[in-house]
Write a protein that holds these residues in place. Structure first.
Motif, PDB file in Angstrom:
ATOM      1  N   TYR A 176      51.116  92.899  52.493  1.00  0.00           N
ATOM      2  CA  TYR A 176      50.888  93.623  52.236  1.00  0.00           C
ATOM      3  C   TYR A 176      49.985  94.863  53.595  1.00  0.00           C
ATOM      4  O   TYR A 176      50.173  95.897  53.117  1.00  0.00           O
ATOM      5  N   ASP A 177      50.651  94.303  54.685  1.00  0.00           N
ATOM      6  CA  ASP A 177      50.394  95.792  55.478  1.00  0.00           C
ATOM      7  C   ASP A 177      51.453  96.622  55.221  1.00  0.00           C
ATOM      8  O   ASP A 177      51.198  97.929  55.167  1.00  0.00           O
ATOM      9  N   VAL A 178      52.930  95.994  54.626  1.00  0.00           N
ATOM     10  CA  VAL A 178      54.208  96.498  54.959  1.00  0.00           C
ATOM     11  C   VAL A 178      54.034  97.989  53.514  1.00  0.00           C
ATOM     12  O   VAL A 178      54.326  98.948  53.436  1.00  0.00           O
ATOM     13  N   CYS A 179      53.435  97.208  52.383  1.00  0.00           N
ATOM     14  CA  CYS A 179      52.811  98.189  51.271  1.00  0.00           C
ATOM     15  C   CYS A 179      52.348  99.181  52.040  1.00  0.00           C
ATOM     16  O   CYS A 179      52.204 100.788  51.145  1.00  0.00           O
ATOM     17  N   GLU A 180      51.111  98.943  52.339  1.00  0.00           N
ATOM     18  CA  GLU A 180      50.127  99.478  52.718  1.00  0.00           C
ATOM     19  C   GLU A 180      50.696 100.577  53.899  1.00  0.00           C
ATOM     20  O   GLU A 180      50.720 102.533  53.204  1.00  0.00           O
ATOM     21  N   GLN A 181      51.532 100.503  54.595  1.00  0.00           N
ATOM     22  CA  GLN A 181      52.492 101.818  55.621  1.00  0.00           C
ATOM     23  C   GLN A 181      53.526 102.514  54.266  1.00  0.00           C
ATOM     24  O   GLN A 181      53.489 103.768  54.664  1.00  0.00           O
ATOM     25  N   ASN A 182      53.802 101.584  53.728  1.00  0.00           N
ATOM     26  CA  ASN A 182      55.132 102.469  53.043  1.00  0.00           C
ATOM     27  C   ASN A 182      54.541 103.157  51.442  1.00  0.00           C
ATOM     28  O   ASN A 182      55.041 103.461  50.714  1.00  0.00           O
ATOM     29  N   LYS A 183      53.260 103.504  51.227  1.00  0.00           N
ATOM     30  CA  LYS A 183      51.707 104.353  50.785  1.00  0.00           C
ATOM     31  C   LYS A 183      51.914 103.959  49.388  1.00  0.00           C
ATOM     32  O   LYS A 183      51.727 105.120  48.249  1.00  0.00           O
ATOM     33  N   THR A 184      52.107 103.045  49.330  1.00  0.00           N
ATOM     34  CA  THR A 184      51.717 102.196  47.847  1.00  0.00           C
ATOM     35  C   THR A 184      50.218 101.445  48.008  1.00  0.00           C
ATOM     36  O   THR A 184      49.445 101.741  48.732  1.00  0.00           O
ATOM     37  N   LYS A 185      50.295 101.059  46.765  1.00  0.00           N
ATOM     38  CA  LYS A 185      48.413 101.149  46.733  1.00  0.00           C
ATOM     39  C   LYS A 185      48.794  98.833  46.142  1.00  0.00           C
ATOM     40  O   LYS A 185      48.152  98.460  45.278  1.00  0.00           O
TER      41      LYS A 185
END
Length: 484
Positions: A88-97
């Motif tokens: 979740y954190d990595v996806c949030e950092q890479n501008k996905t939702k």
């Protein structure tokens, strides 16, 4: 039955401890009918490969749709505890939702389950709008939530050691639970340390280690003092610790001291983490029964943003303070409150216990407890408090209910009326005394010197007493006439 596609692209993730399966599900732009295209790939669960997964998701989506994607892509994954947190954190950092969903909502058919099918099934459910994501607050609140829950776990471990001490005391024939409400207090600990040092405890030494504010040290007569001294002697008579019990008590107290220091450190760190949300903490503190520490715990769990919740009922349901909806054939199978809120609900119940001491909530608690029971009434008060918190966070207003304002206005008006009536009665007594003296003075001077009597009468009229003497006694006007 055909399901209408609500999104152009969606990603499903099947998260494991060592790897993650990702599936990009997008609508085929080359065909007129709603046709879905699936692309699946496996990645390791380290930070580098997860970042590569996010880049692959974006590239694959642009390749299928044939255009550049500017908006964040919805990524759905099951809640798998700490394993899904990193993803979740990595996806949030890479501008996905990213979205976390309940595993019960994405179960597949038994016997046809594989990792590839799982991620594809999640993606298909997401693109058709059939998934309900869980509420995940912002990163700072998640960090504070972790601190708050760790502090709660340390507090539970501390209470386990307190129970161990109680068991040792019971085995040693020391009934301190008959004297003190809690054995982890200052007086109880001093007495236990004294009993570990001597085999023949003396009453004077025991009394010297007990605080003066304790119930056992308060007495009004000699008979009551002797009765309480006998109670102390019975509680500690025959007290003798074995070497093993002394060792266990010392280690338990060492752990308790260590836990206390850790709890203080966690509270300090929580306070520093929640500094940007000080305004919300102040709002919570304005509610009766909520302290600063409770406010930090509540904000750490619910966060300051109420927009993810549709209304106050949705928010209360998320807190686990409303009855479950379990109805079939017009029969309610269960009306118990939900099991959610493992860390939030105990804090709210403690706040409700303090809130019922306030006049605003005490009447509501008594009214509900008479109809139902005290436990249900306590949950109802906690629910009322959280409804107020929901609207306070939405509007930014402090706790100031209309009912409380009406009660305050009524009390103020009653006090003003009582004060005014007291003043009027005192003024009336003074005027009666003055007029009685005036009557006597006019009666004495009328026969001897009528001119003096007329002057006295004129003087009384100038003073506003309004007394007259016309062939009879003085006539005193009413209070309303005098005010006019």
């Amino acid at each position: 039955m055909a399901i209408r596609i609500k999104k152009s692209v969606c990603v499903g993730l099947d998260v494991h401890r060592n790897n993650v399966w990702a599936c990009v599900c997008a609508k085929d732009p080359n065909k007129k009918k709603d046709t879905l295209v699936f692309k699946t790939k496996k990645f390791l669960s380290n930070h580098t490969d997860l970042t590569e997964m996010c880049n692959w998701i974006k590239e694959t989506t642009e390749k299928i749709l044939g255009k550049q994607v500017t908006e964040p892509i919805d990524v759905y994954m099951e809640s798998t505890g700490k394993y899904s947190t990193l993803v979740y954190d990595v996806c949030e950092q890479n501008k996905t939702k990213p979205h976390i969903v309940n595993p019960k909502h994405v179960r597949t058919i038994a016997g046809q389950k594989t990792d590839q099918k799982d991620c594809a099934w999640i993606a298909e459910l997401g693109i058709n709008g059939l998934l309900r994501e869980s509420y995940i607050p912002e990163k700072a609140i998640r960090a504070s939530r972790r601190l708050s829950r760790s502090r709660t776990n340390i507090l539970h471990a501390q209470q386990d050691d307190v129970r161990r001490i109680q068991n040792v005391l019971t085995e040693a024939n020391i009934r301190m639970d008959l004297i003190f409400t809690s054995i982890d207090g200052e007086s109880a600990r001093k007495i236990i340390e004294y009993l570990m040092e001597t085999d023949e405890p003396k009453l004077g030494e025991i009394k010297r280690r007990i605080r003066k504010s304790c119930r056992i040290m308060k007495y009004e007569s000699v008979e009551e003092r002797k009765k309480k001294e006998e109670e102390l002697l019975k509680a500690f008579s025959g007290a003798k610790f074995s070497p093993q019990q002394k060792f266990e008590l010392r280690k338990a107290y060492e752990r308790i001291d260590s836990y206390n220091a850790q709890i203080r450190d966690y509270e300090t760190m929580m306070n520093e983490t929640l500094l940007p949300f000080k305004s919300y903490l102040d709002l919570l503190e304005s509610v009766p029964g909520i302290s600063r520490l409770s406010a930090m715990q509540i904000v750490s769990e619910i966060g300051p943003d109420m927009e993810p919740f549709q209304n106050e009922k949705s928010f209360i349901s998320w807190c686990g303070l409303c009855p479950q909806s379990n109805k079939s054939n017009n029969k309610h199978k269960s009306v118990k409150i939900g099991k959610g809120g493992k860390y939030l609900k105990p804090v709210l119940v403690q706040c409700a216990l303090n809130a019922i001491k306030h006049p605003y909530y005490s009447g509501k608690y008594e009214a509900i407890s008479r109809r139902r029971c005290k436990k249900i009434a306590l949950i109802a008060i906690a629910r009322k408090m959280m409804v107020a918190v929901y609207h306070m966070f939405m509007t930014g207003e402090y706790f100031n209910p209309t009912e409380l304002l009406e009660e305050d206005d009524q009390v103020v008006s009653e006090s003003v009326d009582s004060e005014q009536s007291t003043v009027d009665s005192e003024q009336l007594k003074k005027e009666e005394a003055i007029e009685q003296t005036a009557q006597e003075l006019v009666a004495m001077t009328m026969e001897k010197d009528p001119e003096v009597a007329e002057k006295v009468q004129f003087l009384l009229e100038q003073l506003g007493i309004g007394a007259t003497f016309q062939n009879g006694p003085l006539q005193r006007p009413s209070i309303e006439q005098r005010r006019l």
